[in-house]
Design a protein around this motif. Structure first.
Motif, PDB file in Angstrom:
ATOM      1  N   CYS A 194      -4.199  -1.322  -4.384  1.00 17.13           N
ATOM      2  CA  CYS A 194      -3.552  -2.620  -4.165  1.00 17.13           C
ATOM      3  C   CYS A 194      -4.483  -3.807  -4.229  1.00 17.13           C
ATOM      4  O   CYS A 194      -4.037  -4.927  -4.461  1.00 17.13           O
ATOM      5  CB  CYS A 194      -2.922  -2.661  -2.766  1.00 17.13           C
ATOM      6  N   SER A 217      -4.990   4.148  -0.680  1.00 19.03           N
ATOM      7  CA  SER A 217      -3.871   3.201  -0.759  1.00 19.03           C
ATOM      8  C   SER A 217      -4.418   1.791  -0.977  1.00 19.03           C
ATOM      9  O   SER A 217      -3.862   1.017  -1.748  1.00 19.03           O
ATOM     10  CB  SER A 217      -3.046   3.205   0.525  1.00 19.03           C
ATOM     11  N   TYR A 218      -5.493   1.488  -0.275  1.00 23.65           N
ATOM     12  CA  TYR A 218      -6.131   0.173  -0.377  1.00 23.65           C
ATOM     13  C   TYR A 218      -6.624  -0.069  -1.810  1.00 23.65           C
ATOM     14  O   TYR A 218      -6.344  -1.116  -2.402  1.00 23.65           O
ATOM     15  CB  TYR A 218      -7.286   0.125   0.620  1.00 23.65           C
ATOM     16  N   MET A 226       0.863  -1.186   0.000  1.00 20.85           N
ATOM     17  CA  MET A 226       0.000   0.000   0.000  1.00 20.85           C
ATOM     18  C   MET A 226       0.897   1.233   0.000  1.00 20.85           C
ATOM     19  O   MET A 226       1.942   1.253   0.645  1.00 20.85           O
ATOM     20  CB  MET A 226      -0.891  -0.009   1.250  1.00 20.85           C
TER      21      MET A 226
END
Lengths: 465, 465
Positions: free
Chosen positions: B170, B166-167, B156
């Motif tokens: 990914c 960020s999640y 992340m």
């Protein structure tokens, strides 16, 4: 029309300038979040050194450690500033119980307040009178108080959104409760912990006997919030119960300690000093991670972030790790005295002493012109969810520096969890989140950067308008 | 000039109205912070029931418990809405190790991804190829991938302030990694946990095989971030090492479960429905306190706060605790289908599914006119430090309801700690702070109150302007 034109030109200038500022601020956040040192430093302070009460071995270890760390940053100067600090020691663990009938007792968690005298060697056992604050003493009068233990039980107000406001509304009980109760003949004082949560941790903190003569001073301890609830309930059932407590803390002679100071010399206005700091001492129950290990390592990180991003400040940027905020403020006072003596010109001072939680903004102690300048910077902080720019207090350690020309500020992190840990055994490293700590450091760096770049609005400028 | 006058009258109206709104909102916060029920409810869901994966006994216990609690609130109607949900079971604990030389192994913590097939009974041992994402597969090609375990290790991005961003950057590795790797002949998939922190918790979460035929499906597991670092370092030293893992999860037949629904009938516009909700199911590793026990109890609390403060809504206020958000969204889809079938008119829907942390604001999925109305309410939220009003997503469960006329919103709490706990063994009750949870509930109640009082800006009104 003229006014509108001025605004137009100002806005254009701001728009152009912002590109550079936006980039600089982005670089501080990126560096803090990807190659930060604050969390490692805090790990050492908390887990290798621990609670750092003024005058303790741990406080001296913290001075040595942070000095070495600052030395490693390639600053222009790092030094220690000597200061005499009070040395209060807790002694053996405190002990307390509620005695409902002779021999029938329930232990409750207490902790001596910092600065309190000890009980007699055998402890104190007495009846208890519960009050909701200092004002209540006069209402009850000497008749009801003499020979008893006064139990201050006004809780923090849960409806205030800023928990610091709730704290302010209660802390007089802890700070002045013993001095006031002694006037009515009380033999001891038990204070409900300054904690919004119901749990088993007693929270210590400083208290003062004021003008109370030495032979009239009575011992004072904090009781956990669960303990306070139990005591209050028990008193409602039977006001004649006894309370016993024993502590053997004492005040020793003052000892020498130090503020730890480091600076990057300004390239253009080296005589204008921007200070960023926290306090290195802490209470002895936990490891002082939130109060105020966090503020120390964030302040150190400000200078390190300038170094690693290659930003060369125009003004002198100085980090100060103050000694003895908790029980004396000697470091803050000594620093201000020396600054006055040396005629140093501080223009901006920022303290972080409200925990290592997600930063929400800043509180500013300054005139309107400077506050307006600060508000014009708000859009730069929006992408980082820093929204709160208010006028109010700053920090205890930088307070003594106050002049009309100085802008003082305090970092304002989210306050909801702070008093769960404040001055208690559970103010420990695992309750600090790495990202939250780093975001605080980057936020402080960004504000210091803006003050370095644009300076403060000087009084002569204000008059000249 | 006309425009200015309109603005003037509008402002005056707003000024007068605000006094009442300010009082109402203050009453919601006061009640939530002094006599809230959300934390007690969450305690039961987390500590008496625990993880509530769709189709599990715990999920059914949660349905029963929340229904009983809603029944006790004196709502106008409480009911269960039947829905068939997938039942995936983890089986015995997963097991994995890195084998650097025959017989020399280091165990690493893994957890099967939700929906994954099991390994063969004896587990899988194979060489590993590390990639930084799905795009990398085509670069490596079948030659390098066939017969190996694909190790997705893109972390992340720590520089994004919203950890949900960020999640998003990914999670494709987790969701589609196995289906994509199977196309290149991989025999299994190991995915770096969606966690910004380095620790030992593997984080599960849903995955999909897409169009992959049943006989070509390969097992997929998440590895803790520390485990991922170890595996990556070991591979750098020797790309020929083996990785072994074993899991015996399986997908059973669908079973019946329920959305839990309760409502207060609107006094003036009962046909206009305002929905507030979260999802009752959770992953099985922790107790689902943040994801999404918190959102459920906050949503229930909205209706309870209206009751205890005596606010009588004009529109129908409905709480929905959705089943199966985590691995199917069957509850959300079934609810939307039924609403369409019954021609129910939903005007506003709010979901809380981002953890029980300090609320920072809301994200709105709506047109410009409605967003402008929302922004005009910002000053009402300022005293509660709710600053963030943005346009964006809302919540997974309410997404299927989306129409042009419906305003969708999601509560946005502080996100820094969320992915430390998300879908992992440490998503547990002790990581939820009572005040933070309560502030979220009060913030949601305040927004629902404003939508109830002022309604949404309808498309015909916009056209009519």
């Amino acid at each position: 029309m003229k006014k509108i034109l001025v605004i137009f030109f100002l806005s254009t200038a701001v728009l152009f300038a912002q590109t550079e500022d936006e980039k600089a601020i982005r670089s501080f956040y990126d560096a803090a979040l990807t190659q930060g040192k604050a969390y490692d430093w805090l790990n050492h302070l908390s887990n290798q050194i621990g609670g750092r009460l003024s005058g303790s071995v741990q406080a001296e270890q913290a001075v040595r450690y942070t000095r070495i760390q600052l030395d490693s940053l390639g600053l222009d100067r790092v030094w220690l500033q000597s200061v005499m600090v009070p040395k209060w020691v807790r002694g053996t663990p405190e002990f307390a119980y509620i005695e409902t009938r002779p021999g029938i007792t329930s232990n409750v968690p207490i902790t001596a307040l910092g600065g309190s005298v000890s009980t007699p060697v055998g402890g104190i056992k007495a009846k208890v009178i519960e009050v909701q604050g200092i004002e209540d003493l006069a209402v009850k009068g000497r008749d009801q108080i003499e020979g008893k233990i006064v139990f201050y039980n006004r809780p923090m107000d849960p409806t205030l959104i800023s928990t610091f406001q709730s704290y302010s509304g209660c802390v007089d009980q802890r700070y002045s409760g013993a001095a006031e109760a002694a006037k009515f003949g009380a033999v001891g004082v038990i204070v409900r912990s300054m904690n919004l949560r119901l749990d088993d941790y007693p929270h210590t903190g400083s208290m003062s006997y004021g003008e109370t003569p030495v032979n009239e001073r009575i011992p004072a301890a904090a009781i956990s919030t669960n303990g306070a609830e139990l005591l209050s309930t028990t008193l409602k059932l039977n006001p004649e119960i006894n309370f016993y407590f024993k502590q053997n803390c004492k005040q020793l002679d003052d000892v020498e300690s130090f503020n730890v100071v480091g600076e990057i010399r300004g390239s253009t206005y080296p005589g204008e000093i921007i200070l960023v700091g926290g306090h290195l001492d802490s209470w002895d129950l936990g490891d002082g991670s939130h109060d105020d290990g966090a503020g120390c390592v964030q302040s150190m990180e400000v200078l390190r972030l300038f170094k690693v991003t290659g930003y060369k400040p125009k003004r002198t940027i100085r980090v100060v790790l103050f000694m003895n905020e908790e029980n004396g403020l000697r470091g803050g006072n000594a620093y201000a005295d020396a600054a006055k003596r040396k005629r140093e010109q501080h223009v901006f001072a920022l303290e972080s002493d409200a925990g290592g939680f997600t930063p929400r903004g800043f509180s500013f102690d300054c005139d309107q012109a400077n506050f307006q300048q600060v508000q014009s910077w708000k859009p730069l902080f929006e992408p980082y969810l820093i929204h709160q720019f208010i006028q109010g207090g700053s920090g205890a350690d930088i307070g003594p520096l106050k002049t009309d020309e100085l802008v003082l500020a305090g970092l304002r992190p989210d306050s909801q969890r702070y008093f769960d840990h404040h001055h208690a055994e559970n103010d420990t490293f695992e309750h600090v989140n790495k990202r939250e700590l780093e975001l605080g450091a980057a936020t402080m760096t960004s504000l210091v950067y803006l003050f370095d770049k644009y300076g403060t609005v000087k009084p002569e400028k204000i008059k000249g308008r």
